[in-house]
Design an enzyme around this catalytic site. Structure first.
Site: not given
Ligand code: 8YV
Length: 326
Positions: A158, A178-179, A233, A235, A259, A264, A282
């Site tokens: 991503i 990390r690397s 975007i 965690r 996001d 949450e 999210h």
């Molecule tokens: C989802 C996410 O909202 O893929 C992930 O790691 O954070 C999101 O795409 C989540 O996993 C659904 O609960």
């Protein structure tokens, strides 16, 4: 090759994407419990459950309560809520849903960045509230993408998709991971602090877990500087939210687009109140198209495991786990 798995029991704790549940139910014997809590595990489940399909946290105690468990198919690329280390030690495979959501999440990241820097949600509210008519043009935004230098925290799939988009927007890109990622030519910073010092626009795509807990702290935000924009975007756990709220309030950084949040769906009041935040619930991967692809990958991992003994997308912590002879 398709095999008959109708006697294989798959446990679904809590909510699961409807399409994933439908596919699991069609191919296996699906059983459900309210929550991933050992107290809901019946004797029948303990004696029969060989797989889990989950969109929720799976801890060591829950894994231990299911002695026949072979695989946990996690809905989501991030699997910090699953104790994959423990699973790996117990010979339980864990899979996640990479690739199928990469472009969607990267799109959302760029949208969130634009919302933050160009205040697009606020400008839309201005129009909807009749202020364009009443008060005239929306005020010029003090921030712009022009001239910015972007830094990406977490150069995975991503991160790379976001980097490519930023390049197309004309921004130079650097990263911390990390690397070093040998296959990418972007400037690498061995520390997050070093990256924050070198850029004014920090985008976090870092996974959750102990290694990244509150990594974006007061020092990092200070290094980003008064023109700094922070976008998350990845965690929420990777951010010291109290430090972020303070940095936004006292001008240590300029703005933030978020996001994801540490707890949450609860969002700290200070972040809600801040005029210089753009906040999303999210929704990084949350389109029908992408969530359905994630759901299919959850089911396909289970089908592949119980058909051929091989998962499609194992997580590194359990890559060594081999299917039991059957
Ligand atoms: C989802 C996410 O909202 O893929 C992930 O790691 O954070 C999101 O795409 C989540 O996993 C659904 O609960």
């Amino acid at each position: 090759m398709t095999s008959d798995n109708s006697a294989v029991t798959i446990l679904v704790p809590g909510k699961l994407h409807e399409h994933a549940a439908k596919r699991v139910d069609g191919a296996f014997r699906m059983v459900r419990v309210d929550r991933a809590d050992p107290k809901f595990v019946t004797d029948d489940m303990a004696g029969s459950v060989r797989g889990i399909a989950a969109m929720t946290a799976i801890n060591a105690a829950f894994i231990d309560a299911l002695p026949k468990l072979e695989i946990i198919a996690n809905f989501g690329v991030g699997y910090d809520a699953v104790d994959a280390k423990h699973a790996g030690k117990k010979g339980v495979m864990v899979t996640n849903t990479p690739d199928v959501l990469t472009e969607e999440v990267a799109d959302t990241a760029l949208g969130l960045l634009l919302n933050t820097v160009r205040e697009l949600p606020r400008a839309e509210s201005w129009l909807r509230e009749g202020r364009w008519v009443r008060d005239g043009a929306y005020p010029l935004t003090g921030t712009t993408l022009r001239g910015r230098r972007a830094g990406i925290f977490g150069m995975g799939r991503i991160g790379l998709a976001i980097a490519r988009r930023l390049e197309a927007f004309g921004l130079p890109v650097a990263y911390h991971n990390r690397s070093r990622v040998e296959s990418v030519g972007y400037e690498y910073h061995p520390t997050l602090l070093g990256l924050a010092e070198a850029v004014d626009t920090l985008i976090s795509v870092a996974p959750g877990g102990a290694a990244t807990e509150k990594a974006v702290n007061a020092k990092v935000l200070e290094a980003l500087g008064p023109n700094g924009v922070f976008v998350n975007i990845g965690r929420g756990s990777t951010v010291d939210e109290a430090a972020l709220a303070k940095a936004l309030a006292d001008g240590t950084i300029r703005a933030a687009g978020l996001d994801v949040f540490a707890n949450e769906p609860n969002v700290p009041q200070a972040l809600l109140d801040a005029p210089n935040t753009s906040l999303l619930p999210h929704v990084g991967s949350a389109s029908v198209h992408t969530r359905e692809a994630m759901a299919d990958l959850v089911a396909d991992n289970l089908v592949s495991w119980f058909g051929s003994g091989r998962p499609l997308t194992p997580v590194p912590e359990t890559a060594h786990v081999a299917a039991k002879q059957r």
